[in-house]
Design a protein around this motif. Structure first.
Motif, PDB file in Angstrom:
ATOM      1  N   ASN A 204       0.881  -1.176   0.000  1.00 18.23           N
ATOM      2  CA  ASN A 204       0.000   0.000   0.000  1.00 18.23           C
ATOM      3  C   ASN A 204       0.916   1.223   0.000  1.00 18.23           C
ATOM      4  O   ASN A 204       1.238   1.778   1.037  1.00 18.23           O
TER       5      ASN A 204
ATOM      6  N   PRO B 136       0.640   4.440  -0.961  1.00 18.28           N
ATOM      7  CA  PRO B 136       0.227   5.718  -0.367  1.00 18.28           C
ATOM      8  C   PRO B 136       0.291   5.708   1.156  1.00 18.28           C
ATOM      9  O   PRO B 136       0.718   6.688   1.777  1.00 18.28           O
ATOM     10  N   LEU B 137      -0.134   4.601   1.778  1.00 13.54           N
ATOM     11  CA  LEU B 137      -0.093   4.517   3.236  1.00 13.54           C
ATOM     12  C   LEU B 137       1.344   4.509   3.733  1.00 13.54           C
ATOM     13  O   LEU B 137       1.678   5.212   4.694  1.00 13.54           O
TER      14      LEU B 137
ATOM     15  N   PHE C 199       2.774   7.999   3.461  1.00  9.86           N
ATOM     16  CA  PHE C 199       2.222   8.871   4.499  1.00  9.86           C
ATOM     17  C   PHE C 199       2.917   8.635   5.832  1.00  9.86           C
ATOM     18  O   PHE C 199       3.333   9.594   6.513  1.00  9.86           O
TER      19      PHE C 199
ATOM     20  N   GLU D 294      -5.499  12.168   9.867  1.00 13.11           N
ATOM     21  CA  GLU D 294      -5.058  11.901   8.502  1.00 13.11           C
ATOM     22  C   GLU D 294      -4.970  10.404   8.230  1.00 13.11           C
ATOM     23  O   GLU D 294      -5.332   9.931   7.144  1.00 13.11           O
ATOM     24  N   LEU D 295      -4.481   9.641   9.204  1.00 10.74           N
ATOM     25  CA  LEU D 295      -4.384   8.194   9.033  1.00 10.74           C
ATOM     26  C   LEU D 295      -5.750   7.573   8.759  1.00 10.74           C
ATOM     27  O   LEU D 295      -5.873   6.637   7.955  1.00 10.74           O
TER      28      LEU D 295
ATOM     29  N   THR E 194      -8.102   8.623   7.022  1.00 10.50           N
ATOM     30  CA  THR E 194      -8.408   8.714   5.596  1.00 10.50           C
ATOM     31  C   THR E 194      -7.771   7.564   4.828  1.00 10.50           C
ATOM     32  O   THR E 194      -8.415   6.929   3.973  1.00 10.50           O
ATOM     33  N   TYR E 195      -6.523   7.253   5.128  1.00 10.47           N
ATOM     34  CA  TYR E 195      -5.839   6.150   4.447  1.00 10.47           C
ATOM     35  C   TYR E 195      -6.433   4.795   4.809  1.00 10.47           C
ATOM     36  O   TYR E 195      -6.323   3.838   4.035  1.00 10.47           O
ATOM     37  N   LEU E 196      -7.075   4.717   5.965  1.00  7.37           N
ATOM     38  CA  LEU E 196      -7.676   3.453   6.400  1.00  7.37           C
ATOM     39  C   LEU E 196      -9.127   3.325   5.972  1.00  7.37           C
ATOM     40  O   LEU E 196      -9.770   2.306   6.236  1.00  7.37           O
TER      41      LEU E 196
END
Length: 240
Positions: free
Chosen positions: A112, A114-115, A118, A143-144, A146-148
């Motif tokens: 992943n 993007p994660l 980040f 913000e995390l 959003t990635y989850l």
């Protein structure tokens, strides 16, 4: 088969007399667990420091057959040494807390990008941050999310879900702030979401309450997140 990848240390457990089992979020394979031999020996000193939470590593790792299996590291080294995180009590407490959250919330054994990027960029930014770091954990968790897959755009979205889940019970012995208190928090969350530099959070006690609400929000979306034990340690540091 060997694979080269960057990694972010999440945690480790002692294994036998001189070894550890390190849990690492890797750029190419997601969450992996590695047996690392000999790092707890007195000589050469300092190698165990490479497996403290959120250390950034360059790895050469054996690839496990199937999923969920233990494998080993062929090579490892620190990719980007920190200037402040291991040496400042407040920052190291934040790292301990956030690494526990990430370790419980991120479990996928798959790439992943993007994660990973980040996490990597956020950790480096925190290490270099000299002002405003007291709100880093709050901004990071928002913000995390959003990635989850459960990010929000307004504070009311977060508090509405927590209230509806029953966190706002006001009976004697209930945990967490009452509904009116949660509504007061919406402004703080809005500031953190849209312009953290203008945050008006007054003190560490309020930050602790906001973190408690955020963890409750995570518990609604991450199955078996459980209790985040290091929050109490961080709360003591925030209160100082």
């Amino acid at each position: 088969m060997l694979i080269k990848t960057r990694g972010i240390v999440l945690s480790f457990l002692k294994y036998r007399e001189t070894s550890i089992i390190a849990r690492v979020y890797t750029e190419r394979l997601g969450v992996q667990s590695y047996v690392v031999n000999g790092v707890r020996k007195a000589k050469p000193p300092g190698r165990i420091a490479l497996f403290q939470p959120f250390t950034l590593l360059d790895l050469v790792a054996y690839v496990a057959r199937g999923s969920g299996g233990l494998t080993r590291l062929s090579e490892f080294r620190c990719s980007e040494p920190f200037s402040t995180l291991p040496y400042e009590v407040q920052k190291s407490s934040v790292v301990l807390f956030l690494s526990e959250v990430v370790g419980r919330a991120v479990r996928e054994e798959e790439q992943n990008e993007p994660l990973f990027q980040f996490l990597h960029d956020s950790i480096l930014a925190f290490d270099q941050q000299t002002k405003g770091s007291e709100n880093f954990a709050l901004v990071f968790l928002l913000e995390l999310a959003t990635y989850l897959g459960f990010g929000i755009s307004t504070g009311s979205e977060l508090t509405d879900q927590v209230i509806m889940a029953g966190h706002a019970a006001t009976s004697k012995g209930a945990t967490g702030p009452a509904t009116l208190r949660l509504r007061e928090f919406e402004t703080y969350f809005d500031e953190l979401l849209h312009d953290p530099a203008t945050s008006t959070i007054p003190n560490g006690r309020v930050r602790h309450e906001l973190l408690t609400v955020l963890i409750r929000y995570y518990q609604l979306h991450v199955e078996q997140l459980g209790e985040i034990r290091s929050l109490d340690i961080l709360s003591q540091v925030l209160a100082e």
